[in-house]
Design a protein around this motif. Structure first.
Motif, PDB file in Angstrom:
ATOM      1  N   GLU A 154     -38.643  -7.277 -16.937  1.00  0.00           N
ATOM      2  CA  GLU A 154     -38.071  -6.374 -18.021  1.00  0.00           C
ATOM      3  C   GLU A 154     -36.747  -6.218 -18.118  1.00  0.00           C
ATOM      4  O   GLU A 154     -35.955  -5.893 -18.837  1.00  0.00           O
ATOM      5  CB  GLU A 154     -38.867  -5.077 -17.807  1.00  0.00           C
ATOM      6  CG  GLU A 154     -38.683  -4.191 -19.065  1.00  0.00           C
ATOM      7  CD  GLU A 154     -39.440  -2.833 -18.751  1.00  0.00           C
ATOM      8  OE1 GLU A 154     -40.302  -2.558 -19.606  1.00  0.00           O
ATOM      9  OE2 GLU A 154     -39.032  -2.238 -17.748  1.00  0.00           O
ATOM     10  N   PHE A 193     -33.902   1.363 -27.281  1.00  0.00           N
ATOM     11  CA  PHE A 193     -35.515   1.462 -27.053  1.00  0.00           C
ATOM     12  C   PHE A 193     -35.940   3.023 -27.075  1.00  0.00           C
ATOM     13  O   PHE A 193     -37.139   3.208 -26.674  1.00  0.00           O
ATOM     14  CB  PHE A 193     -35.713   0.609 -25.795  1.00  0.00           C
ATOM     15  CG  PHE A 193     -35.443  -0.598 -25.811  1.00  0.00           C
ATOM     16  CD1 PHE A 193     -36.452  -1.466 -26.627  1.00  0.00           C
ATOM     17  CD2 PHE A 193     -34.360  -1.167 -25.237  1.00  0.00           C
ATOM     18  CE1 PHE A 193     -36.147  -2.856 -26.637  1.00  0.00           C
ATOM     19  CE2 PHE A 193     -34.161  -2.664 -25.332  1.00  0.00           C
ATOM     20  CZ  PHE A 193     -34.966  -3.309 -26.219  1.00  0.00           C
ATOM     21  N   PHE A 223     -35.444   5.240 -24.664  1.00  0.00           N
ATOM     22  CA  PHE A 223     -36.154   5.765 -23.346  1.00  0.00           C
ATOM     23  C   PHE A 223     -35.319   7.236 -23.077  1.00  0.00           C
ATOM     24  O   PHE A 223     -36.051   7.838 -22.554  1.00  0.00           O
ATOM     25  CB  PHE A 223     -35.279   4.658 -22.278  1.00  0.00           C
ATOM     26  CG  PHE A 223     -36.048   3.397 -22.682  1.00  0.00           C
ATOM     27  CD1 PHE A 223     -37.306   3.162 -22.884  1.00  0.00           C
ATOM     28  CD2 PHE A 223     -35.358   2.207 -22.002  1.00  0.00           C
ATOM     29  CE1 PHE A 223     -37.894   2.012 -22.740  1.00  0.00           C
ATOM     30  CE2 PHE A 223     -35.919   0.981 -22.021  1.00  0.00           C
ATOM     31  CZ  PHE A 223     -37.081   0.812 -22.527  1.00  0.00           C
ATOM     32  N   THR A 268     -35.707  10.241 -28.478  1.00  0.00           N
ATOM     33  CA  THR A 268     -36.774   9.781 -29.521  1.00  0.00           C
ATOM     34  C   THR A 268     -35.970   8.989 -30.535  1.00  0.00           C
ATOM     35  O   THR A 268     -34.833   9.365 -31.102  1.00  0.00           O
ATOM     36  CB  THR A 268     -37.329  10.863 -30.190  1.00  0.00           C
ATOM     37  OG1 THR A 268     -38.118  11.726 -29.330  1.00  0.00           O
ATOM     38  CG2 THR A 268     -38.279  10.430 -31.402  1.00  0.00           C
ATOM     39  N   GLY A 295     -38.812   3.423 -31.424  1.00  0.00           N
ATOM     40  CA  GLY A 295     -38.374   3.374 -29.990  1.00  0.00           C
ATOM     41  C   GLY A 295     -39.818   3.873 -29.244  1.00  0.00           C
ATOM     42  O   GLY A 295     -40.745   4.186 -29.901  1.00  0.00           O
ATOM     43  N   GLU A 296     -39.730   4.105 -27.729  1.00  0.00           N
ATOM     44  CA  GLU A 296     -40.693   4.446 -26.948  1.00  0.00           C
ATOM     45  C   GLU A 296     -41.141   6.099 -27.577  1.00  0.00           C
ATOM     46  O   GLU A 296     -40.170   6.645 -27.706  1.00  0.00           O
ATOM     47  CB  GLU A 296     -40.180   4.625 -25.490  1.00  0.00           C
ATOM     48  CG  GLU A 296     -41.218   5.111 -24.655  1.00  0.00           C
ATOM     49  CD  GLU A 296     -40.813   4.949 -23.128  1.00  0.00           C
ATOM     50  OE1 GLU A 296     -41.317   4.051 -22.330  1.00  0.00           O
ATOM     51  OE2 GLU A 296     -39.821   5.754 -22.691  1.00  0.00           O
ATOM     52  N   TYR A 297     -42.463   6.185 -27.336  1.00  0.00           N
ATOM     53  CA  TYR A 297     -42.995   7.640 -27.728  1.00  0.00           C
ATOM     54  C   TYR A 297     -42.601   8.659 -26.939  1.00  0.00           C
ATOM     55  O   TYR A 297     -42.637   8.432 -25.343  1.00  0.00           O
ATOM     56  CB  TYR A 297     -44.501   7.423 -27.895  1.00  0.00           C
ATOM     57  CG  TYR A 297     -45.111   9.008 -28.438  1.00  0.00           C
ATOM     58  CD1 TYR A 297     -45.207   9.360 -29.568  1.00  0.00           C
ATOM     59  CD2 TYR A 297     -45.532   9.650 -27.296  1.00  0.00           C
ATOM     60  CE1 TYR A 297     -45.433  10.618 -29.983  1.00  0.00           C
ATOM     61  CE2 TYR A 297     -46.185  10.890 -27.755  1.00  0.00           C
ATOM     62  CZ  TYR A 297     -46.207  11.458 -28.936  1.00  0.00           C
ATOM     63  OH  TYR A 297     -46.553  12.699 -29.243  1.00  0.00           O
ATOM     64  N   HIS A 298     -42.207   9.647 -27.234  1.00  0.00           N
ATOM     65  CA  HIS A 298     -41.837  10.774 -26.448  1.00  0.00           C
ATOM     66  C   HIS A 298     -42.622  12.083 -26.820  1.00  0.00           C
ATOM     67  O   HIS A 298     -42.878  12.396 -28.012  1.00  0.00           O
ATOM     68  CB  HIS A 298     -40.208  11.281 -26.748  1.00  0.00           C
ATOM     69  CG  HIS A 298     -39.265  10.479 -25.872  1.00  0.00           C
ATOM     70  ND1 HIS A 298     -38.613  10.814 -24.952  1.00  0.00           N
ATOM     71  CD2 HIS A 298     -38.886   9.146 -26.370  1.00  0.00           C
ATOM     72  CE1 HIS A 298     -37.586   9.953 -24.764  1.00  0.00           C
ATOM     73  NE2 HIS A 298     -38.037   8.926 -25.355  1.00  0.00           N
ATOM     74  N   ASN A 329     -49.770   9.340 -23.609  1.00  0.00           N
ATOM     75  CA  ASN A 329     -48.540   9.279 -22.802  1.00  0.00           C
ATOM     76  C   ASN A 329     -48.500  10.011 -21.496  1.00  0.00           C
ATOM     77  O   ASN A 329     -47.715   9.911 -20.881  1.00  0.00           O
ATOM     78  CB  ASN A 329     -47.378   9.628 -23.914  1.00  0.00           C
ATOM     79  CG  ASN A 329     -47.281  11.041 -23.980  1.00  0.00           C
ATOM     80  OD1 ASN A 329     -46.477  11.949 -23.647  1.00  0.00           O
ATOM     81  ND2 ASN A 329     -48.356  11.551 -24.874  1.00  0.00           N
TER      82      ASN A 329
END
Length: 221
Positions: A19, A40, A42, A45, A49-52, A87
């Motif tokens: 990765e 992304f 990270f 939000t 991108g990645e869920y928060h 999550n």
């Protein structure tokens, strides 16, 4: 660490390496003047991108439910949480019970429950003075405990407020709103950390509970 056991599975060191290499390679892609590296999400939000768990939609619904005080607003907030992507570990757990509900007259009062509410330690400077003091006032109002974090507190926070006006303003805390006479802006839990400023005898005497850091983590001390 070698030999560590994970009951949950997840990525291996080889997966993490692949990765990281993939992210690195994106910096050398064929690009024109408008090309931007993908975000992304990270750290914060992003729509793609990645869920928060802490995200703008959740915060908006939570604020609305608190401000309105209506059951409908709270149900909208709960519905958002129930339908969010998995999550955290508790999202994988469903509770099943055949026990009868506890009679409401045997449940502790809201006031008694809130006396056990505590905030995490947040140092003055990590969050603003305004935020630090508002959290303390709010927790003292409900009978809970805020945590000073490191760095001490202004001694003016150790005494109950006596100069609040009808519109919630005060010369003692001119930058805060919604204040009432009797409000207390001190943190009932106070931290003592190695080599940190702000730890005075009066600071310690105005604590209900002390947290003493025996060893620091990422920060020097």
């Amino acid at each position: 660490f070698r030999g560590s056991v994970s009951r949950l599975g997840g990525m291996s060191l080889d997966d993490i390496g692949r990765e990281a290499a993939t992210f690195w390679q994106r910096g050398f892609a064929e690009m024109d003047e408008k090309y931007k590296l993908p975000n992304f999400g990270f750290m914060m939000t992003r729509p793609s991108g990645e869920y928060h768990g802490n995200n703008p939609e959740m915060a908006k619904l939570l604020h609305k439910s608190v401000r309105d005080g209506s059951a409908d607003a709270y149900e909208s907030y709960v519905e958002h949480l129930d339908n969010r992507p998995t999550n955290v570990l508790r999202d994988c757990v469903d509770l099943k019970s055949n026990r009868e509900p506890v009679p409401i007259d045997e449940v502790e009062s809201v006031g008694d429950i809130m006396t056990r509410f505590c905030t995490g330690g947040m140092s003055l400077g990590a969050i603003s003075r305004e935020c630090h003091e508002v959290i303390a006032v709010a927790m003292n109002r409900i009978g809970g405990k805020s945590n000073s974090g490191e760095g001490g507190e202004d001694p003016v926070r150790f005494v109950p407020l006596e100069d609040a006006t009808e519109d919630g303003k005060s010369e003692t805390f001119p930058y805060l709103n919604g204040l009432k006479n009797g409000d207390l802006a001190t943190s009932r839990v106070k931290q003592v950390a190695s080599g940190r400023f702000g730890v005075t005898p009066s600071f310690l005497m105005n604590a209900d509970q002390l947290e003493i850091k025996v060893a620091q983590g990422a920060k020097p001390g």
